[in-house]
Write a protein that holds these residues in place. Structure first.
Motif, PDB file in Angstrom:
ATOM      1  N   ALA A 227     -67.665-167.001  11.196  1.00  0.00           N
ATOM      2  CA  ALA A 227     -68.783-166.113  11.532  1.00  0.00           C
ATOM      3  C   ALA A 227     -68.705-165.626  12.977  1.00  0.00           C
ATOM      4  N   VAL A 228     -68.225-166.493  13.879  1.00  0.00           N
ATOM      5  CA  VAL A 228     -68.088-166.105  15.285  1.00  0.00           C
ATOM      6  C   VAL A 228     -66.909-165.146  15.479  1.00  0.00           C
ATOM      7  N   LEU A 229     -65.853-165.330  14.693  1.00  0.00           N
ATOM      8  CA  LEU A 229     -64.685-164.451  14.801  1.00  0.00           C
ATOM      9  C   LEU A 229     -64.904-163.094  14.130  1.00  0.00           C
ATOM     10  N   GLN A 230     -65.825-163.041  13.182  1.00  0.00           N
ATOM     11  CA  GLN A 230     -65.996-161.828  12.377  1.00  0.00           C
ATOM     12  C   GLN A 230     -66.288-160.572  13.199  1.00  0.00           C
ATOM     13  N   PRO A 231     -67.139-160.614  14.227  1.00  0.00           N
ATOM     14  CA  PRO A 231     -67.367-159.394  15.010  1.00  0.00           C
ATOM     15  C   PRO A 231     -66.097-158.829  15.642  1.00  0.00           C
ATOM     16  N   LEU A 232     -65.135-159.697  15.976  1.00  0.00           N
ATOM     17  CA  LEU A 232     -63.872-159.216  16.544  1.00  0.00           C
ATOM     18  C   LEU A 232     -63.098-158.409  15.513  1.00  0.00           C
ATOM     19  N   SER A 233     -63.028-158.923  14.281  1.00  0.00           N
ATOM     20  CA  SER A 233     -62.342-158.164  13.225  1.00  0.00           C
ATOM     21  C   SER A 233     -63.125-156.912  12.867  1.00  0.00           C
ATOM     22  N   GLY A 234     -64.453-156.990  12.969  1.00  0.00           N
ATOM     23  CA  GLY A 234     -65.282-155.816  12.717  1.00  0.00           C
ATOM     24  C   GLY A 234     -65.021-154.717  13.725  1.00  0.00           C
ATOM     25  N   ASP A 235     -64.805-155.111  14.984  1.00  0.00           N
ATOM     26  CA  ASP A 235     -64.499-154.127  16.020  1.00  0.00           C
ATOM     27  C   ASP A 235     -63.166-153.448  15.748  1.00  0.00           C
ATOM     28  N   ILE A 236     -62.169-154.221  15.317  1.00  0.00           N
ATOM     29  CA  ILE A 236     -60.872-153.651  14.958  1.00  0.00           C
ATOM     30  C   ILE A 236     -61.028-152.662  13.809  1.00  0.00           C
ATOM     31  N   SER A 237     -61.799-153.044  12.803  1.00  0.00           N
ATOM     32  CA  SER A 237     -62.023-152.171  11.643  1.00  0.00           C
ATOM     33  C   SER A 237     -62.753-150.894  12.033  1.00  0.00           C
ATOM     34  N   ALA A 238     -63.766-151.013  12.898  1.00  0.00           N
ATOM     35  CA  ALA A 238     -64.543-149.844  13.308  1.00  0.00           C
ATOM     36  C   ALA A 238     -63.674-148.835  14.053  1.00  0.00           C
ATOM     37  N   LYS A 239     -62.832-149.329  14.956  1.00  0.00           N
ATOM     38  CA  LYS A 239     -61.945-148.428  15.695  1.00  0.00           C
ATOM     39  C   LYS A 239     -60.922-147.774  14.769  1.00  0.00           C
ATOM     40  N   ASP A 240     -60.468-148.519  13.768  1.00  0.00           N
ATOM     41  CA  ASP A 240     -59.525-147.968  12.791  1.00  0.00           C
ATOM     42  C   ASP A 240     -60.183-146.874  11.959  1.00  0.00           C
ATOM     43  N   VAL A 241     -61.405-147.139  11.494  1.00  0.00           N
ATOM     44  CA  VAL A 241     -62.135-146.143  10.689  1.00  0.00           C
ATOM     45  C   VAL A 241     -62.425-144.893  11.514  1.00  0.00           C
ATOM     46  N   HIS A 292     -64.182-145.906  20.317  1.00  0.00           N
ATOM     47  CA  HIS A 292     -63.013-145.451  21.073  1.00  0.00           C
ATOM     48  C   HIS A 292     -62.740-146.238  22.350  1.00  0.00           C
ATOM     49  N   GLY A 293     -63.575-147.237  22.666  1.00  0.00           N
ATOM     50  CA  GLY A 293     -63.350-148.028  23.861  1.00  0.00           C
ATOM     51  C   GLY A 293     -63.732-147.346  25.151  1.00  0.00           C
ATOM     52  N   ASP A 294     -64.541-146.277  25.055  1.00  0.00           N
ATOM     53  CA  ASP A 294     -64.961-145.512  26.238  1.00  0.00           C
ATOM     54  C   ASP A 294     -66.370-144.985  25.990  1.00  0.00           C
ATOM     55  N   PHE A 295     -67.274-145.239  26.918  1.00  0.00           N
ATOM     56  CA  PHE A 295     -68.668-144.828  26.743  1.00  0.00           C
ATOM     57  C   PHE A 295     -68.848-143.310  26.718  1.00  0.00           C
ATOM     58  N   ASN A 296     -67.866-142.566  27.230  1.00  0.00           N
ATOM     59  CA  ASN A 296     -68.024-141.112  27.338  1.00  0.00           C
ATOM     60  C   ASN A 296     -67.280-140.320  26.267  1.00  0.00           C
ATOM     61  N   THR A 297     -66.487-140.979  25.442  1.00  0.00           N
ATOM     62  CA  THR A 297     -65.670-140.275  24.463  1.00  0.00           C
ATOM     63  C   THR A 297     -66.521-139.629  23.376  1.00  0.00           C
ATOM     64  N   GLU A 298     -66.084-138.460  22.937  1.00  0.00           N
ATOM     65  CA  GLU A 298     -66.791-137.742  21.868  1.00  0.00           C
ATOM     66  C   GLU A 298     -66.571-138.444  20.529  1.00  0.00           C
ATOM     67  N   VAL A 299     -67.630-138.549  19.755  1.00  0.00           N
ATOM     68  CA  VAL A 299     -67.563-139.123  18.409  1.00  0.00           C
ATOM     69  C   VAL A 299     -67.894-138.026  17.409  1.00  0.00           C
ATOM     70  N   THR A 300     -66.997-137.832  16.450  1.00  0.00           N
ATOM     71  CA  THR A 300     -67.174-136.777  15.453  1.00  0.00           C
ATOM     72  C   THR A 300     -68.374-137.065  14.565  1.00  0.00           C
ATOM     73  N   GLY A 301     -69.228-136.075  14.411  1.00  0.00           N
ATOM     74  CA  GLY A 301     -70.391-136.195  13.537  1.00  0.00           C
ATOM     75  C   GLY A 301     -70.169-135.465  12.226  1.00  0.00           C
ATOM     76  N   LEU A 302     -71.126-135.572  11.330  1.00  0.00           N
ATOM     77  CA  LEU A 302     -71.009-134.927  10.026  1.00  0.00           C
ATOM     78  C   LEU A 302     -71.056-133.408  10.137  1.00  0.00           C
ATOM     79  N   ASP A 303     -71.532-132.878  11.270  1.00  0.00           N
ATOM     80  CA  ASP A 303     -71.592-131.429  11.426  1.00  0.00           C
ATOM     81  C   ASP A 303     -70.206-130.793  11.520  1.00  0.00           C
ATOM     82  N   LYS A 304     -69.181-131.584  11.834  1.00  0.00           N
ATOM     83  CA  LYS A 304     -67.822-131.056  11.919  1.00  0.00           C
ATOM     84  C   LYS A 304     -67.017-131.305  10.640  1.00  0.00           C
TER      85      LYS A 304
END
Length: 439
Positions: A227-241, A292-304
């Motif tokens: 359970a403690v390790l799961q957020p780390l794998s979740g972060d990897i998955s989120a960046k991949d998605v 994306h590992g950066d607070f300023n990076t653009e994140v694609t929304g459903l409008d695109k």
């Protein structure tokens, strides 16, 4: 309900049922191997009793998982023939290897169940380890096939034809590692908390305290570490998605508008018509950082993203929130348990901590079901992401809705039967192993 929705619902029901038994089948043999190891090293009869009790549970879950998994394999061909026609030759390798791993698991389980006092003790223990390793490998191989659906690879799609097929590249697609890691850790967390919760309940009831206390400790360690390790794998998955499936990420976060310093949304009710999220907590820049590992990076929304390629936002968003919420609750309980181990020994065995584990019993499997909902619904409208639409793969055979009703009845009946068998097994454990020295 039309046949297309019925076919999707039947697959969802089958997968939702099977995944529980698959997780337990992947993980419980490792619990069993640990208790068996303690028996061989210490000759404490309690550990032998735990091993035998857990092995009977493993046998029940293995049989149920084998049946439900076989049904899923047939359903792929019967409900989605166009998909299997083209996809089968490309991603068939992980399925073939999964079949091999399944047979090894079945043989090893047979050796283990009937090998007591017949084999060398350490060889007997090793057969139990093989059950766990082959079961875990089976799960990883199936997830690799699902990863291919999310990140198709190993072929060229030219003029409607699938050419230059490379099964190895298809199996080791860009999504397989992140999905397999996330799913494997989730299986350990879900099963660990479920098993620990059952034993915690028995301790609270005063039933065979020594037996259940030792069982609880093994399961709790596995579950809390996972359970403690799961957020780390979740972060990897989120960046991949975020890189491969921006539409899925946008649906998960109900992120309608492309923007820099994108906010992470906690909770909320998405409104697809107005493209807003009501009653949500927003953390500015957090989604950009997580994706994306950066607070300023653009994140694609459903409008695109073209509207015809939008996943169902509400279902995906709610499922994602449930998955994360359950994971955070398990992590909180895990932290309290670790504090008890390292700093507050008097916490261990207290009623409030045991009750927390009892309350946490279903959390892991709720998270697993929600996670698979995110994976499958978030990929829509594609069955092979960016290549084949789900609507184009469904069988033209009419009457699927009746098949869905039939399978629903079968799975409900099977659930009741398995629940009864497990309840009887737990009661038998209390009676059989309540006498010190029983072997």
């Amino acid at each position: 309900m039309d046949d297309f929705i019925a076919a999707r619902s039947q697959m969802a029901l089958s997968l939702g049922f099977h995944i529980i038994f698959s997780c337990i089948g992947m993980v419980m043999p490792f619990f069993m191997a640990v208790s068996h190891y303690y028996w061989l090293k210490t000759r404490d009869i309690t550990y032998k009793n735990i091993t035998k009790a857990w092995s009977k549970g493993v046998a029940i879950f293995f049989a149920t998982g084998a049946v439900s998994g076989t049904v899923l394999s047939f359903e792929l061909g019967l409900l989605w023939p166009e998909f299997m026609k083209h996809a089968g030759p490309i991603f068939g390798m992980p399925f073939s290897l999964e079949g091999t791993a399944f047979f090894i698991e079945a043989i090893a389980l047979g050796f283990f169940l009937y090998g007591w006092d017949r084999f060398n003790p350490w060889f007997h223990w090793f057969t139990g380890v093989i059950v766990g390793v082959s079961g875990l490998l089976s799960g990883i191989l199936v997830v690799a096939a699902n990863g291919w659906m999310n990140s198709p690879a190993g072929f060229d799609y030219v003029n409607g034809q699938y050419i230059n097929i490379d099964p190895i590249k298809a199996m080791f697609n860009d999504a397989w590692f992140s999905q397999a890691l996330h799913m494997s850790i989730a299986a350990f967390a879900a099963t660990g908390f479920a098993v620990a919760g059952v034993h915690a309940l028995m301790i609270l009831k005063g039933k065979n305290i020594l037996f259940h206390s030792k069982s609880f400790k093994i399961a709790a360690i596995f579950g809390t570490v996972a359970a403690v390790l799961q957020p780390l794998s979740g972060d990897i998955s989120a960046k991949d998605v975020a890189q491969r499936q921006p539409a899925k990420l946008a649906a998960m976060e109900a992120h309608f508008k492309t923007e820099e310093k994108a906010s992470l949304i906690i909770g909320g009710i998405p409104d697809e018509e107005s493209q807003t999220v009501k009653y949500a907590i927003k953390i500015p820049g957090a989604l950009s950082y997580l994706a994306h590992g950066d607070f300023n990076t653009e994140v694609t929304g459903l409008d695109k993203i073209p509207k015809e390629n939008h996943p169902p936002v509400a279902i995906t968003h709610y499922a994602f929130q449930i998955m994360v919420g359950m994971g955070m609750l398990m992590m909180l309980v895990s932290v309290l348990y670790f504090i008890g181990i390292w700093k507050k020994k008097k916490w261990l065995g207290t009623k409030w901590l045991l009750k927390l584990f009892v309350a946490s019993t279903p959390l892991g499997f709720i998270a697993v079901e929600a996670g698979w909902t995110v994976t499958e619904v978030g990929r829509q409208p594609w069955i092979i992401y960016g290549v084949m639409r789900t609507a184009d793969a469904v069988t033209p055979m009419p009457g699927i809705v009746y098949s869905f009703y039939l399978f629903t009845a079968v799975y409900l009946s099977l659930s009741v039967i398995v629940a009864f068998m497990l309840y009887r097994q737990i009661k038998m454990v209390g009676k059989l192993y309540d006498t010190p020295g029983h072997n």
